[in-house]
Design a protein around this motif. Structure first.
Motif, PDB file in Angstrom:
ATOM      1  N   MET A   1     -21.019 -23.644   5.465  1.00 26.65           N
ATOM      2  CA  MET A   1     -21.003 -25.015   6.001  1.00 26.65           C
ATOM      3  C   MET A   1     -22.310 -25.331   6.736  1.00 26.65           C
ATOM      4  N   GLY A   2     -22.919 -24.306   7.364  1.00 31.00           N
ATOM      5  CA  GLY A   2     -24.226 -24.511   8.013  1.00 31.00           C
ATOM      6  C   GLY A   2     -25.296 -24.814   6.985  1.00 31.00           C
ATOM      7  N   VAL A   3     -25.267 -24.090   5.862  1.00 33.46           N
ATOM      8  CA  VAL A   3     -26.255 -24.304   4.802  1.00 33.46           C
ATOM      9  C   VAL A   3     -26.087 -25.721   4.237  1.00 33.46           C
ATOM     10  N   LEU A   4     -24.845 -26.091   3.957  1.00 35.91           N
ATOM     11  CA  LEU A   4     -24.582 -27.407   3.343  1.00 35.91           C
ATOM     12  C   LEU A   4     -25.005 -28.541   4.278  1.00 35.91           C
TER      13      LEU A   4
ATOM     14  N   ILE B   1     -24.037 -14.494  15.102  1.00 32.41           N
ATOM     15  CA  ILE B   1     -25.389 -14.836  15.569  1.00 32.41           C
ATOM     16  C   ILE B   1     -26.089 -15.546  14.412  1.00 32.41           C
ATOM     17  N   THR B   2     -26.329 -16.839  14.565  1.00 30.01           N
ATOM     18  CA  THR B   2     -26.947 -17.591  13.468  1.00 30.01           C
ATOM     19  C   THR B   2     -28.465 -17.591  13.645  1.00 30.01           C
ATOM     20  N   MET B   3     -29.173 -17.593  12.500  1.00 27.53           N
ATOM     21  CA  MET B   3     -30.633 -17.478  12.529  1.00 27.53           C
ATOM     22  C   MET B   3     -31.274 -18.466  11.560  1.00 27.53           C
ATOM     23  N   GLY B   4     -30.782 -19.692  11.526  1.00 27.15           N
ATOM     24  CA  GLY B   4     -31.346 -20.735  10.665  1.00 27.15           C
ATOM     25  C   GLY B   4     -31.463 -20.259   9.225  1.00 27.15           C
ATOM     26  N   ALA B   5     -32.659 -20.468   8.617  1.00 26.79           N
ATOM     27  CA  ALA B   5     -32.869 -20.103   7.208  1.00 26.79           C
ATOM     28  C   ALA B   5     -32.726 -18.601   6.966  1.00 26.79           C
ATOM     29  N   GLN B   6     -32.810 -17.794   8.031  1.00 31.29           N
ATOM     30  CA  GLN B   6     -32.678 -16.330   7.871  1.00 31.29           C
ATOM     31  C   GLN B   6     -31.221 -15.889   7.765  1.00 31.29           C
ATOM     32  N   GLY B   7     -30.283 -16.810   7.828  1.00 30.41           N
ATOM     33  CA  GLY B   7     -28.869 -16.449   7.694  1.00 30.41           C
ATOM     34  C   GLY B   7     -28.230 -16.076   9.019  1.00 30.41           C
ATOM     35  N   ALA B   8     -27.554 -14.927   9.065  1.00 28.25           N
ATOM     36  CA  ALA B   8     -26.796 -14.589  10.281  1.00 28.25           C
ATOM     37  C   ALA B   8     -26.505 -13.095  10.349  1.00 28.25           C
TER      38      ALA B   8
ATOM     39  N   VAL C   1     -30.163 -30.074  12.074  1.00 26.51           N
ATOM     40  CA  VAL C   1     -29.408 -30.372  13.314  1.00 26.51           C
ATOM     41  C   VAL C   1     -27.922 -30.430  12.969  1.00 26.51           C
ATOM     42  N   GLY C   2     -27.113 -29.708  13.739  1.00 25.55           N
ATOM     43  CA  GLY C   2     -25.675 -29.726  13.489  1.00 25.55           C
ATOM     44  C   GLY C   2     -25.228 -28.608  12.556  1.00 25.55           C
ATOM     45  N   SER C   3     -26.160 -27.751  12.093  1.00 24.23           N
ATOM     46  CA  SER C   3     -25.746 -26.643  11.209  1.00 24.23           C
ATOM     47  C   SER C   3     -24.857 -25.674  11.969  1.00 24.23           C
ATOM     48  N   GLY C   4     -25.205 -25.419  13.237  1.00 29.21           N
ATOM     49  CA  GLY C   4     -24.370 -24.532  14.053  1.00 29.21           C
ATOM     50  C   GLY C   4     -22.970 -25.120  14.220  1.00 29.21           C
ATOM     51  N   ASP C   5     -22.895 -26.423  14.431  1.00 30.11           N
ATOM     52  CA  ASP C   5     -21.588 -27.089  14.587  1.00 30.11           C
ATOM     53  C   ASP C   5     -20.787 -26.982  13.288  1.00 30.11           C
TER      54      ASP C   5
ATOM     55  N   HIS D   1     -26.956 -13.275   4.214  1.00 29.37           N
ATOM     56  CA  HIS D   1     -28.130 -13.992   3.694  1.00 29.37           C
ATOM     57  C   HIS D   1     -27.670 -15.325   3.112  1.00 29.37           C
ATOM     58  N   SER D   2     -28.353 -16.397   3.535  1.00 26.25           N
ATOM     59  CA  SER D   2     -28.025 -17.729   2.995  1.00 26.25           C
ATOM     60  C   SER D   2     -28.949 -18.000   1.807  1.00 26.25           C
ATOM     61  N   PRO D   3     -28.537 -18.879   0.887  1.00 23.70           N
ATOM     62  CA  PRO D   3     -29.430 -19.217  -0.230  1.00 23.70           C
ATOM     63  C   PRO D   3     -30.659 -19.996   0.253  1.00 23.70           C
ATOM     64  N   LYS D   4     -31.739 -19.918  -0.518  1.00 24.40           N
ATOM     65  CA  LYS D   4     -32.927 -20.721  -0.182  1.00 24.40           C
ATOM     66  C   LYS D   4     -32.634 -22.167  -0.571  1.00 24.40           C
ATOM     67  N   ILE D   5     -32.892 -23.067   0.355  1.00 28.86           N
ATOM     68  CA  ILE D   5     -32.599 -24.483   0.086  1.00 28.86           C
ATOM     69  C   ILE D   5     -33.761 -25.341   0.587  1.00 28.86           C
ATOM     70  N   ASN D   6     -33.767 -26.592   0.168  1.00 32.37           N
ATOM     71  CA  ASN D   6     -34.700 -27.554   0.761  1.00 32.37           C
ATOM     72  C   ASN D   6     -33.979 -28.186   1.933  1.00 32.37           C
TER      73      ASN D   6
ATOM     74  N   ILE E   1     -17.500 -16.443  19.239  1.00 35.43           N
ATOM     75  CA  ILE E   1     -18.655 -17.140  19.828  1.00 35.43           C
ATOM     76  C   ILE E   1     -19.748 -17.233  18.774  1.00 35.43           C
ATOM     77  N   LYS E   2     -20.675 -18.167  18.944  1.00 35.67           N
ATOM     78  CA  LYS E   2     -21.693 -18.391  17.912  1.00 35.67           C
ATOM     79  C   LYS E   2     -23.056 -18.739  18.510  1.00 35.67           C
ATOM     80  N   PRO E   3     -23.621 -17.836  19.337  1.00 36.08           N
ATOM     81  CA  PRO E   3     -24.972 -18.145  19.820  1.00 36.08           C
ATOM     82  C   PRO E   3     -25.982 -18.006  18.679  1.00 36.08           C
ATOM     83  N   ASN E   4     -27.068 -18.817  18.688  1.00 33.30           N
ATOM     84  CA  ASN E   4     -28.130 -18.560  17.710  1.00 33.30           C
ATOM     85  C   ASN E   4     -29.043 -17.473  18.273  1.00 33.30           C
ATOM     86  N   GLN E   5     -30.055 -17.089  17.503  1.00 36.23           N
ATOM     87  CA  GLN E   5     -30.898 -15.937  17.868  1.00 36.23           C
ATOM     88  C   GLN E   5     -31.549 -16.122  19.243  1.00 36.23           C
TER      89      GLN E   5
HETATM   90  N1  LIG Z   1     -32.998 -24.034   6.571  1.00 38.30           N
HETATM   91  C1  LIG Z   1     -31.863 -23.388   6.306  1.00 38.30           C
HETATM   92  N2  LIG Z   1     -31.702 -22.750   5.127  1.00 38.30           N
HETATM   93  C2  LIG Z   1     -30.545 -22.092   4.828  1.00 38.30           C
HETATM   94  N3  LIG Z   1     -29.506 -22.006   5.678  1.00 38.30           N
HETATM   95  C3  LIG Z   1     -29.595 -22.626   6.864  1.00 38.30           C
HETATM   96  C4  LIG Z   1     -30.772 -23.344   7.257  1.00 38.30           C
HETATM   97  N4  LIG Z   1     -30.563 -23.840   8.505  1.00 38.30           N
HETATM   98  C5  LIG Z   1     -29.319 -23.446   8.865  1.00 38.30           C
HETATM   99  N5  LIG Z   1     -28.746 -22.717   7.895  1.00 38.30           N
HETATM  100  C6  LIG Z   1     -27.389 -22.124   7.919  1.00 38.30           C
HETATM  101  O1  LIG Z   1     -26.656 -22.643   9.031  1.00 38.30           O
HETATM  102  C7  LIG Z   1     -26.377 -21.607   9.974  1.00 38.30           C
HETATM  103  C8  LIG Z   1     -26.531 -22.165  11.389  1.00 38.30           C
HETATM  104  O2  LIG Z   1     -27.860 -22.608  11.578  1.00 38.30           O
HETATM  105  P1  LIG Z   1     -28.673 -22.410  12.939  1.00 38.30           P
HETATM  106  O3  LIG Z   1     -28.897 -20.970  13.184  1.00 38.30           O
HETATM  107  O4  LIG Z   1     -29.880 -23.285  12.824  1.00 38.30           O
HETATM  108  O5  LIG Z   1     -27.633 -22.944  14.020  1.00 38.30           O
HETATM  109  P2  LIG Z   1     -27.883 -23.613  15.454  1.00 38.30           P
HETATM  110  O6  LIG Z   1     -29.217 -23.183  15.993  1.00 38.30           O
HETATM  111  O7  LIG Z   1     -26.688 -23.322  16.266  1.00 38.30           O
HETATM  112  O8  LIG Z   1     -27.918 -25.155  15.043  1.00 38.30           O
HETATM  113  P3  LIG Z   1     -27.613 -26.511  15.899  1.00 38.30           P
HETATM  114  O9  LIG Z   1     -27.670 -26.132  17.369  1.00 38.30           O
HETATM  115  O10 LIG Z   1     -28.697 -27.451  15.478  1.00 38.30           O
HETATM  116  O11 LIG Z   1     -26.273 -26.974  15.457  1.00 38.30           O
HETATM  117  C9  LIG Z   1     -27.324 -20.452   9.634  1.00 38.30           C
HETATM  118  O12 LIG Z   1     -26.786 -19.205  10.007  1.00 38.30           O
HETATM  119  C10 LIG Z   1     -27.454 -20.603   8.114  1.00 38.30           C
HETATM  120  O13 LIG Z   1     -26.328 -20.015   7.454  1.00 38.30           O
END
Ligand SMILES: Nc1ncnc2c1ncn2[C@@H]1O[C@H](COP(=O)(O)OP(=O)(O)OP(=O)(O)O)[C@@H](O)[C@H]1O
Ligand SMILES: O=P(O)(O)OC[C@@]1(O)O[C@H](CO)[C@@H](O)[C@@H]1O
Length: 310
Positions: free
Chosen positions: A279-282, A220-227, A249-253, A239-244, A182-186
């Motif tokens: 793949m989320g970072v990319l 558990i994904t946490m956007g720019a904070q990694g997982a 949208v779609g990073s979780g997918d 920890h994910s790399p710092k990116i621009n 499963i892959k809930p975000n924070q």
């Molecule tokens: N701004 C960011 N910088 C670096 N990595 C990111 C960033 N946004 C997303 N990621 C990567 O993608 C993963 C999934 O992102 P996120 O936690 O936003 O998923 P989500 O909320 O399920 O997204 P969505 O519902 O839009 O598909 C993160 O754990 C991280 O590895």
């Protein structure tokens, strides 16, 4: 082959505006339309990674026609079932560094369509090695529809990666057959546990809740904070790399696509975690939803840092 399920697909419309004003006219010149809904984003990224994928769910109306033609153009095997209702639109407005989403409910599925799809799903599942199920349930389906699908997948012996939230996620964890991943975000994790917000330390504790017993992978994904990731009795901080970020949208997918592809390639442990989350970072680096630049995959995997937490 990976079978991706999108029961409530959509034609995603992305409007990019430098400024978004309420209660007045906003003219849009930067418009993108894609075959969306979470599971179709998953399918697109799997296809980009050159893994065999088949997409299924319900499709109807002229937006359904658009998605059918996109699947053909992208060379994704189309297992969608036609319905009498109309497939929806979802709108994401990217403005002033923020993102406002308008998600339509989607069509109402007829009872006969719901039963027919379960019969079809059983046959499609038999052809698959991995199944992903993503997103919301369209109206008309019973609340336990995902549980019924999990039971069918279990009967034919195929593991399921489930990406949904709220009551649907809670029910899937309480049923007789739980998902493999499963892959809930924070925020979705907080919601599941009835909490307002969770900080990183709370996540470390929460991920070890008995609620997840029997689920092999909890991501558990946490956007720019990694997982934070739990596999059996091990917990990892990633920890994910710092990116621009251009469009997260779609990073979780894309993470679901990464884990499904990694599992199909028999990756395990830290290699699977790095591949999946990269793949989320990319995806976040690209303007397009559910899209990764495959030339950057090796670079990104090298940048991912995995720390043992428990
Ligand atoms: N701004 C960011 N910088 C670096 N990595 C990111 C960033 N946004 C997303 N990621 C990567 O993608 C993963 C999934 O992102 P996120 O936690 O936003 O998923 P989500 O909320 O399920 O997204 P969505 O519902 O839009 O598909 C993160 O754990 C991280 O590895
Ligand atoms: O209404 P659902 O099924 O929960 O989510 C639909 C959706 O917001 O999710 C994707 C981003 O993850 C978008 O492509 C799509 O529009």
């Amino acid at each position: 082959m990976i079978l991706t399920i999108t029961l409530n697909p959509s034609v995603d419309i992305q409007y990019r505006l430098s400024d978004f004003n309420i209660d007045t006219v906003n003219r849009v010149t930067d418009v993108r339309k894609t075959a969306g809904g979470k599971g179709l984003n998953v399918a697109r990224v799997i296809r980009q990674l050159d893994e065999k994928v088949s997409a299924t769910g319900f499709l109807g109306g002229s937006l359904g026609d658009f998605i059918n033609s996109e699947l053909k153009r992208l060379n994704i095997e189309n297992g969608f079932m036609p319905i009498t209702g109309d497939t929806r639109n979802c709108i994401a407005i990217i403005h002033n560094g923020e993102q406002t989403e308008l998600l339509e409910d989607g069509p109402v599925i007829q009872q006969e369509e719901a039963s027919q799809f379960l019969r079809q799903f059983r046959e499609q599942a038999k052809q698959a090695n991995w199944i992903t199920i993503s997103g919301s349930l369209p109206k008309g389906l019973q609340k336990n529809y995902y549980e019924q699908m999990l039971a069918i997948a279990n009967e034919v012996g195929i593991p399921v990666l489930l990406d949904t939230k709220g009551d649907l996620l809670a029910r899937s964890l309480q049923g007789d057959t739980v998902p493999y991943l499963i892959k809930p975000n924070q925020d979705e994790l907080a919601d599941l546990l009835g909490e307002e917000k969770l900080d990183i330390e709370d996540v470390r504790v929460a991920i070890q809740s008995v609620l997840f017993d029997g689920v092999d992978w909890v991501v558990i994904t946490m956007g720019a904070q990694g997982a934070v990731v739990k596999h059996k009795d091990k917990v990892y901080r990633v920890h994910s790399p710092k990116i621009n970020a251009a469009n997260p949208v779609g990073s979780g997918d894309s993470v679901i696509a990464g884990f499904a592809t990694g599992l199909a390639r028999q990756l395990s442990g830290e290699n699977l975690i790095k591949f999946g989350l990269a793949m989320g970072v990319l995806n976040a680096m690209e303007e397009q939803t559910g899209y990764v630049d495959i030339t950057k995959v090796s670079w990104c995997i090298e940048q991912m840092k995995v720390e043992d937490w428990v």
